[in-house]
Structure formats: C-alpha cells, structure tokens
Design an enzyme around this catalytic site. Structure first.
Site, short mmCIF file in Angstrom:
data_model
loop_
_atom_site.label_atom_id
_atom_site.label_comp_id
_atom_site.label_asym_id
_atom_site.label_seq_id
_atom_site.Cartn_x
_atom_site.Cartn_y
_atom_site.Cartn_z
N ALA A 120 0.80 -1.23 0.00
CA ALA A 120 0.00 0.00 0.00
C ALA A 120 0.83 1.28 0.00
CB ALA A 120 -0.94 0.00 1.21
N ARG B 241 2.19 2.69 -2.55
CA ARG B 241 2.05 3.43 -3.82
C ARG B 241 0.97 2.78 -4.68
NH1 ARG B 241 6.66 0.36 -4.09
NH2 ARG B 241 7.87 2.08 -3.25
N TYR C 84 4.31 -15.58 -15.02
CA TYR C 84 3.53 -14.47 -14.47
C TYR C 84 2.05 -14.79 -14.46
CZ TYR C 84 1.24 -9.94 -14.05
OH TYR C 84 0.42 -8.90 -13.66
#
Length: 284
Positions: free
Chosen positions: A13, A15, A163
């Site tokens: 949290a 950014r 990913y």
C-alpha cells in the site's frame, strides 16, 4: 456508503493501486495498515509506508505503517497482531502486493519465477490465512485480491506463463476460499482493471511516459473497491469483478474522469475475457 471506523489491512500500500484504495477508505475515516516493504525512498519507486501513512492521515483516516515482507511468516504474523492491537480487529483485507516479469520460459530467471510465486501466490494465501480468524469477527468482512478473471485461453499463458500462473493463483485462492468459508460471512472477490493503470510498473517496465498517457488512474480501482466493500459480504463473494463494470452498476457514466489523458486510446489490460468467452471459470 461509508467505511468509517472500518479497519483495512492492505499489502503493497505504499504506492499505486494499493495506496489509492487506502486513500479512498481514508476519506471515509477508516483505519488502514499499510503493510509493505518500502521504508526508504527509491528513485524509481515513489512512496514509502511512511509517506503513504502521511497521505492517509491527511485524507481523514488513521494509519499504521508496518514494514512487512509477505514472504516471511513471522513478519506477517507481527503485522496482523499489531493491526489488531491498535485498531481492535480487521474488517477488510486487500491482497494487492504483486511481482511481475513478462518473460517467456527461456527468458525467466528462476529467482524472478520464485519472487512472483512467493509474493503473488504464497503471499496472498498466507496473509489471507492470518487475517481470516479476525475477519470472522467483523460485521461485514471482505477479502479483495487484485487479480484477474480465470480465463484459460492459452493466449494469456503463451508469452509469460510464470507471471500468468502467479496471478491466476491469487484468483484461484479467492475463488476457493469463497466456497470454503461460505458459511462464515466473509466476501472473497477479485478485482481487475479493463485497461492499463498508471502505476510504477507501467512507467518503469511496460512502456514509460507514452504508455502512461494511455492508462486510467488508480482511482478507478479504488472507487470500484470501495463499492465492493460496501456491499453485504454474505451476498457478494466468489466474483471476478472488472473495475468499470462495478462502477457502471453503481451508476457511473463518466469514465473520462479516470483517464490520464482523456480522449487518448486506452491500452487494454491482460486477462480480460472477450465477450462470450467459454473458457472463463467462475464468471457468467
């Protein structure tokens, strides 16, 4: 619709989307734990847990900045315990922390593979596991994973299988826990953007300034998350939400307000199913 006096535990949290969600809740007067690793400024990554806490306080919330590595069980245990000690419980968990490497099989270093799976999959599972006993005691508890719909079209896997699998693991956990804890009143959902969002990942990894102009602001995700958190958790679980679909259901019609550069064509995000896709799990 208000999160006044609710306590949010948000990973990553300091950014981006995580901070935007925190600031939206702070405007309601919420309590927010910023559980993230960044304690010292980085020239490529604006924001630390402490600057985030300052912004939260200025926005009207109460902040608890905690240096937390979600790969480390002791670190997570302490962050959760400190949150409960300060605010009296946990109402909402946001599994936002994530790692990305858009590389194929031969180009993916194993240390990058391990990082993605330790943070995205294992980290999400562990933070959820540690928060659930406290969420069970809350009045309208929600868990929100910032992860995509489970569309198993191979096009989402072919170019960056590690990913994709790491992000999909977050979605599978929300989907599974929604069923596992169905009788406990906790809402487990996923939220994903239709378009690219203007974050450090876009700026530093996926296209720079030109790509940023073709993004929406993190605030669209924050407003969508806020709407989800205000829904009855027992009736809102097991969903794979797309940001603008949530807001459309709330009556929002002007999406130019979220564009970095209104009128500029937007970059579509990965993993958003095409209309009529048959390979989607858990989404009508």
């Amino acid at each position: 619709m208000s999160l006044s006096n609710k306590t949010l535990f948000i990973t990553g949290a300091s950014r981006g989307i995580g901070l935007a969600i925190a600031l939206r809740a702070a405007r309601d007067g919420a309590n927010i734990t910023t559980a993230a690793k960044t304690v010292k400024p980085d020239p490529r990554l604006a924001g630390t847990i402490f600057t985030a806490a300052e912004e939260i306080e200025k926005a009207g919330g109460k902040a608890l900045p905690i240096a937390c590595d979600i790969r480390d069980e002791q670190s997570v245990d302490k962050a959760v315990a400190d949150t409960v000690a300060k605010f009296g419980g946990i109402d909402i968990l946001v599994n936002n922390a994530s790692a990305i490497s858009l590389t194929g099989t031969l180009a993916t270093q194993m240390k990058r593979y391990d990082l993605m799976h330790q943070i995205n999959g294992r980290g999400t599972f562990m933070v959820s596991q540690k928060c659930i006993p406290h969420l069970m005691k809350a009045a309208n508890p929600h868990v929100l994973n910032l992860s995509p719909p489970l569309d198993f079209d191979v096009k989402w896997f072919a170019n960056h299988p590690p990913y994709t699998l790491a992000k999909y693991s977050m979605s599978v956990y929300a989907w599974a826990m929604a069923a596992e804890f169905k009788d406990k009143g906790i809402g487990f959902n996923c939220l994903w953007p239709r378009t690219a969002i203007a974050t450090a990942a876009i700026q530093n990894v996926l296209g720079g300034d030109e790509a940023m102009k073709r993004c929406r602001k993190p605030e669209i995700m924050a407003d969508a998350a806020h709407a989800i958190f205000n829904r009855p958790a027992k009736d809102c679980s097991g969903n794979f939400f797309i940001d603008d679909e949530v807001l459309t259901a709330e009556g929002v019609t002007n999406f130019d307000q979220y564009a970095v550069s209104p009128g500029t064509p937007l970059i579509p995000d990965f993993f958003v199913p095409v209309p009529g896709a048959r390979t989607v799990v858990g989404r009508s």
